[in-house]
Design an enzyme around this catalytic site. Structure first.
Site, PDB file in Angstrom:
ATOM      1  N   HIS A  38      60.234 120.359   9.551  1.00 55.06           N
ATOM      2  CA  HIS A  38      61.538 120.000  10.116  1.00 55.06           C
ATOM      3  C   HIS A  38      61.794 120.815  11.375  1.00 55.06           C
ATOM      4  CE1 HIS A  38      62.480 117.537   6.675  1.00 55.06           C
ATOM      5  NE2 HIS A  38      62.222 118.545   5.860  1.00 55.06           N
ATOM      6  N   CYS A  39      61.046 120.514  12.393  1.00 57.72           N
ATOM      7  CA  CYS A  39      61.078 121.275  13.635  1.00 57.72           C
ATOM      8  C   CYS A  39      61.096 120.272  14.788  1.00 57.72           C
ATOM      9  CB  CYS A  39      59.831 122.159  13.690  1.00 57.72           C
ATOM     10  SG  CYS A  39      59.524 122.962  15.259  1.00 57.72           S
ATOM     11  N   GLY A  40      61.600 120.686  15.911  1.00 56.26           N
ATOM     12  CA  GLY A  40      61.591 119.818  17.083  1.00 56.26           C
ATOM     13  C   GLY A  40      60.190 119.471  17.559  1.00 56.26           C
TER      14      GLY A  40
END
Length: 183
Positions: free
Chosen positions: A64-66
């Site tokens: 869940h990271c850019g």
């Protein structure tokens, strides 16, 4: 055969470890000679089994990271160069508080959402005192990851390591250039 390899083979034959596995371990850089659990699996793998004198790209990942969309580009890089011997290994990590809540969720994101077929490992630390031994070495040789999706290119002889930050895209980048030059 050199004396070290001969000694290893003798000791491993006593322990009934196959000769091929002994030779791979003897030729593998020490920092890769560690066993890790695969993501959302009971299976483990010693990184020397993947190494086999091939160029490696090691990545610290998060679900869940850019930068999570980079899984797509990393898979494309793997598909483009795996027949030439390049291996990719993803180390899932929650060191930056961007991981999935469970290994099952992380596996779904990697395998189902992004079609990852390269080796993904269960969550482990990649920086600080708790960093796994692979990242401890990478951090000492280059620099520790400042965020998720740092990429470390390791030459086929295991002696040369290049660090590429989170912003480095997997394809059409300095990383892909390093891979091409190694082949």
């Amino acid at each position: 055969m050199n004396n070290r390899l001969t000694l290893c083979l003798v000791l491993l034959s006593i322990l009934q470890i196959p000769k091929a596995a002994a030779e791979t371990t003897a030729q593998c850089p020490g920092f890769l000679n560690h066993e890790f659990k695969k993501l959302h699996s009971s299976k483990t793998i010693n990184l020397c089994e993947l190494y086999k004198n091939k160029p490696l790209v090691i990545i610290n990942t998060a679900s869940h990271c850019g930068y999570t969309h980079q899984f797509k580009g990393l898979e494309a890089l793997y598909q483009k160069y795996k027949k030439e011997g390049v291996e990719l290994i993803g180390f899932a990590s929650n060191d930056f508080k961007q991981a999935a809540k469970s290994e099952e969720e992380a596996a779904t994101i990697c395998y189902k959402n992004y079609g990852v077929s390269f080796t993904m490992l269960a969550p482990t630390h990649v920086r600080g005192k708790e960093a796994n031994p692979v990242f401890t070495h990478l951090n000492e040789q280059t620099r520790k990851p400042g965020w998720n999706f740092n990429k470390y290119f390791i030459s086929a002889d295991g002696k040369h390591i290049k660090h590429f930050g989170s912003n480095t895209k997997p394809l059409s980048s300095k990383l892909e250039t390093a891979v091409k030059q190694a082949l």
